[in-house]
Design a protein around this motif. Structure first.
Motif, mmCIF file in Angstrom:
data_model
loop_
_atom_site.group_PDB
_atom_site.id
_atom_site.type_symbol
_atom_site.label_atom_id
_atom_site.label_comp_id
_atom_site.label_asym_id
_atom_site.label_seq_id
_atom_site.Cartn_x
_atom_site.Cartn_y
_atom_site.Cartn_z
ATOM 1 N N ILE A 7 4.725 21.282 -25.721
ATOM 2 C CA ILE A 7 4.259 22.622 -26.056
ATOM 3 C C ILE A 7 2.764 22.597 -26.383
ATOM 4 O O ILE A 7 1.988 23.310 -25.783
ATOM 5 N N GLN A 8 2.365 21.785 -27.353
ATOM 6 C CA GLN A 8 0.948 21.736 -27.700
ATOM 7 C C GLN A 8 0.637 20.523 -28.558
ATOM 8 O O GLN A 8 1.514 19.956 -29.197
ATOM 9 N N ASP A 113 -3.363 30.942 -22.458
ATOM 10 C CA ASP A 113 -2.138 30.159 -22.490
ATOM 11 C C ASP A 113 -0.977 31.138 -22.341
ATOM 12 O O ASP A 113 -0.980 32.202 -22.954
ATOM 13 N N TYR A 114 0.005 30.795 -21.520
ATOM 14 C CA TYR A 114 1.189 31.638 -21.341
ATOM 15 C C TYR A 114 2.397 30.812 -21.761
ATOM 16 O O TYR A 114 2.572 29.686 -21.309
ATOM 17 N N ARG A 115 3.227 31.396 -22.628
ATOM 18 C CA ARG A 115 4.379 30.659 -23.153
ATOM 19 C C ARG A 115 5.674 31.415 -22.904
ATOM 20 O O ARG A 115 5.739 32.630 -23.062
ATOM 21 N N TYR A 117 9.233 32.019 -24.365
ATOM 22 C CA TYR A 117 9.879 31.966 -25.683
ATOM 23 C C TYR A 117 11.339 32.375 -25.586
ATOM 24 O O TYR A 117 11.704 33.225 -24.772
ATOM 25 N N PRO A 128 9.239 28.548 -28.765
ATOM 26 C CA PRO A 128 8.643 28.336 -27.440
ATOM 27 C C PRO A 128 9.415 27.293 -26.638
ATOM 28 O O PRO A 128 9.840 26.273 -27.169
ATOM 29 N N LYS A 130 8.226 26.607 -23.176
ATOM 30 C CA LYS A 130 7.262 25.999 -22.257
ATOM 31 C C LYS A 130 5.912 26.672 -22.412
ATOM 32 O O LYS A 130 5.825 27.867 -22.657
ATOM 33 N N SER A 131 4.872 25.884 -22.247
ATOM 34 C CA SER A 131 3.501 26.379 -22.265
ATOM 35 C C SER A 131 2.903 26.161 -20.884
ATOM 36 O O SER A 131 2.992 25.060 -20.335
ATOM 37 N N CYS A 132 2.311 27.218 -20.306
ATOM 38 C CA CYS A 132 1.766 27.150 -18.950
ATOM 39 C C CYS A 132 0.324 27.659 -18.932
ATOM 40 O O CYS A 132 -0.061 28.474 -19.762
ATOM 41 N N ALA A 138 4.255 30.437 -15.530
ATOM 42 C CA ALA A 138 5.114 30.802 -16.662
ATOM 43 C C ALA A 138 6.256 31.713 -16.212
ATOM 44 O O ALA A 138 7.400 31.546 -16.651
#
Length: 159
Positions: A7-8, A113-115, A117, A128, A130-132, A138
């Motif tokens: 994720i980060q 950043d696009y997540r 959720y 979250p 995935k983070s794209c 995303a």
């Protein structure tokens, strides 16, 4: 199928610079026979640079496991069911870092950043998955998660 998503970074922006600085100082201290100061500082630097958060998704058992990867080696987190969540949503975010100097100059760094959720029962983004970097990536990931986890897709209304 088990999916692992990063994720980060736990520490990002200016803290990464501090971690690199600590690493350089630690190596210098160890090379100058001050290992009792260098080794603890080395571990602090490794913690700052290599700790990140992620999520493990088991699509067959419909379980998730949010975790922190400490030092990039040790994973800790508790497994839970997807059942309390009612769907998925896509949230766009912007990470902004401001650095102020003593001469009153500001350096600003921003990234989109696009997540994806999971949505809780209050219809709010909760966890979250995935983070794209792009919205298309995303959206594609959210569609796959929707099929794998058998969850509907929600759009978040802005008030």
């Amino acid at each position: 199928m088990i999916i692992n998503n990063k994720i980060q970074q736990t520490f990002s922006g200016p803290l990464v610079f501090i971690g690199i600085t600590f690493l350089i100082i630690a190596v210098t201290l160890v090379l100058n026979s001050l290992w009792y100061l260098g080794v603890p500082l080395f571990f602090v630097a490794l913690f700052i640079l290599f700790t990140w958060s992620g999520i493990e998704i088991d699509t067959e058992k419909r379980t998730i496991r949010p975790f922190y990867m400490l030092f990039g080696l040790f994973r800790n987190g508790k497994q839970m069911s997807v059942e309390p969540y009612i769907g998925l949503t896509l949230v766009s975010m912007q990470k902004v870092y401001n650095i102020y100097s003593q001469s009153n100059h500001t350096n600003r760094s921003a990234s989109d950043d696009y997540r994806v959720y999971l949505v809780d029962k209050r219809k709010k983004p909760a966890l979250p998955l995935k983070s794209c970097k792009t919205q298309e990536e995303a959206q594609s990931s959210m569609d796959e998660f929707s099929i794998w986890l058998n969850l509907p897709v929600y759009s978040i209304r802005k008030h």
